[in-house]
Design an enzyme around this catalytic site. Sequence first.
Site, mmCIF file in Angstrom:
data_model
loop_
_atom_site.group_PDB
_atom_site.id
_atom_site.type_symbol
_atom_site.label_atom_id
_atom_site.label_comp_id
_atom_site.label_asym_id
_atom_site.label_seq_id
_atom_site.Cartn_x
_atom_site.Cartn_y
_atom_site.Cartn_z
ATOM 1 N N ASP A 109 -24.936 -72.140 -11.846
ATOM 2 C CA ASP A 109 -23.709 -71.468 -12.227
ATOM 3 C C ASP A 109 -22.395 -71.714 -11.593
ATOM 4 O O ASP A 109 -21.342 -71.428 -11.877
ATOM 5 C CB ASP A 109 -24.079 -69.838 -11.472
ATOM 6 N N TRP A 124 -28.581 -70.927 -4.713
ATOM 7 C CA TRP A 124 -27.791 -70.489 -5.641
ATOM 8 C C TRP A 124 -26.382 -71.189 -5.559
ATOM 9 O O TRP A 124 -25.757 -71.166 -4.752
ATOM 10 C CB TRP A 124 -27.705 -68.942 -5.912
ATOM 11 N N ASP A 181 -32.417 -66.468 -19.661
ATOM 12 C CA ASP A 181 -32.102 -66.373 -18.303
ATOM 13 C C ASP A 181 -33.177 -65.570 -17.481
ATOM 14 O O ASP A 181 -34.064 -65.075 -18.112
ATOM 15 C CB ASP A 181 -30.828 -65.501 -18.057
#
Length: 739
Positions: free
Chosen positions: A553, A205, A483
């Site tokens: 992100d 991530w 999402d």
Amino acid sequence: MITYSPEHRVFSLSTDRTTYAFLAAPGGFLVHLHYGARVSDTDALVALTALRDRPSFQPQTPDEAPGAAGTFFSRDTALQELSGFNTGDFRPAGLRIRWSDGSCAADLRYVSHSVAPGKPEPDGLPSAFAGKDPGVETLDVLCADAARGARVHLLYTVFPACDVIARSVLVENDTSEPFTLESLASAQLDLPDDRYDLLQLPGAWARERHAERVPLAHGERRLRSVRGATGHTMNNAFALLAPDASETAGDAYGLVLCYSGNFEASLDVSSFGSTRATVGISPETFSWTLAPGASFQSPEVFLVHSAEGTGAMSRRLHDFFRGHLLDPRWATRARPALVNNWEATYFDFDTEKLLSIARAAAPLGIEMLVLDDGWFGHRHDDRRSLGDWYEFAGKIGDMADLVRQIHDLGLKFGLWFEPEMVSEDSDLYRAHPDWALSIPGRGRSLARHQLVLDFSRDEVVDAIADTILRLLRRAKVDYLKYDMNRNHTEAFGAAFPPERQGEVEHRFILGVYRLHRKLLEGMPQLLIEGCSGGGGRFDAGMLRYTPQIWCSDDSDALERLRIQAGTSLFYPCSAIGAHVSACPNHQIGRTSPFETRATVALAGTFGYELDLTKLPAEDLAAIPGQIADFHRFAPVLLAGDHYRLFPAWRDNPVEAWMFVSKDKSRAILSAVRRAAVPNIPDERLRLQGLDPAARYEVGDEIWHGDTLLHAGLPLHRLLANLDTASLRLYLRRIDAPAS
Ligand code: GLA
């Protein structure tokens, strides 16, 4: 073009620059002959497969007597199209079938074949389509298991102009007993060399798809996911490179799986001078029983070869995605430059706040407001309300009213959903606690306080689709950010009996695809942006439905250089969701110039992820120019060729890339310096993709194409010697060949 030579039993699949050839050898074995740059006489390749005398550890096949000189076909050493398990090939097998008597073996032999123009599209799975290319053809090679007769179709579709071959496997049970697929590769590629580098996209991530190049060695290496999604940690696209291959030269083989669920790719270097790549659904979480009369088709995998290194490999794939996978309504169409409120407000917003951002955005040229997480149920924070897809009255009142006001400002409107998830604290969960994935009698692992809905059940997908569509239609929403913020644990399908639990993960992802199709059929103008905690589900399967995916992100400019270069190895830049966010950056705390953040985001879909009402005046003043660049760059980025000027698998001191229109009349050059260099030497930046015979206007200077290509631009003069400085230039061809 696909040809078959009856005399030599050779199949030859040619694209503009590649040949893929295999042989239906005596006994019916499909022996791989060649994949790579074009060869004209594929029949001659048969000589490369002479039978050999082998020691007893490479068995013969049961029905084969040794040839006159004691030689025989060894499945353990031959290059093959698809190997069965437990019949003499000890390398990782592409096909493993458990029969009703408990035995587990597969022995595929050629039966017949057919060639047809175009390409069939399998039910339920995302897949490539023939599009406008009349040269697209499909070869269906029917094989049967030697003992039980099950039919296996090896499907090959040739896309000549992009040098891509799409492969998949269709298994039919036309026997009288059920049998179980325990493993089914979408493709197996046996290459006749044991020295390749693997180019893979590992990550995590906020640092997804960091390209990594490692030499393969003897033995097996696996890339995998059992997360219920492709995942952040390893992408399902990879390449095999000749050791000397670079961005501009050498053999590069790309394999891209068109799938978004659990996958496995195996790279096995044998002791007999060959390398096998197999890729498909992960056998770790898969089994599928076929009743008599039933069939199962694997997801597709796209194969591409370039003899001109990874740059050409990427460009061929980009063309392929745009012409044969992305929704034609969006493939080369400019997407709206947007502002997303997530990093501007997180959960802390109301109608007035959103309108203030929209009012600031409209005069700057921004075209859409995307309302992110927090607008529904009682979503004060991330602990509640997933599944309750109706307005949070305390925050925004009536959605239709809000959208009307945004539209009145001249902006489009986008809305965030996380359709596969449910919070324990939600009306949906209270009404249907049994809809969450769980194993009876076992605890459920929460992640971000949420559970996963069981999308292997049609009624769950249908209910979510109806709820979302009702709101989208009522409020006239233009864009959906889809999402998916956690991975699967305790996956178990309550709707299926014990012996069918191996179907659940694949059925889940079929449910995800079905939801996307329902949304698009229900609202044909809708543009869907994919997302999974950033780029946790960035794959060809999702790209069939979502022509852009939020890439990470992490929107820090330097981190994005690495992420976006890695992503561009396989996926077109037009699909890379990229925004300018505030500094210090929210993920990593780094500060970089506003223009550098824009330069990096302009290599993707482009937008802003910050509070426009709090932006310093000088940054606000820069936005109209950035939006103007976005519109000027868009046609070249969306339909042109992408060039990475430095290898994607390294952190280069300067990162530089180009987009060049197909007719070479327009180009964009962008560069970012990672860090200032003391006492900096002269720097030359050689460009790519231009017309060597033409002259180009580069900013306010005139340069010859051949100078730019072969000598370079003086980078030290154009790119400031400062940490994270950037450059973006528009190049325009000003004349035909200069003497
Ligand atoms: C994920 C997405 C973000 C944002 C948040 C909202 O992390 O990647 O862009 O939408 O969810 O919760």
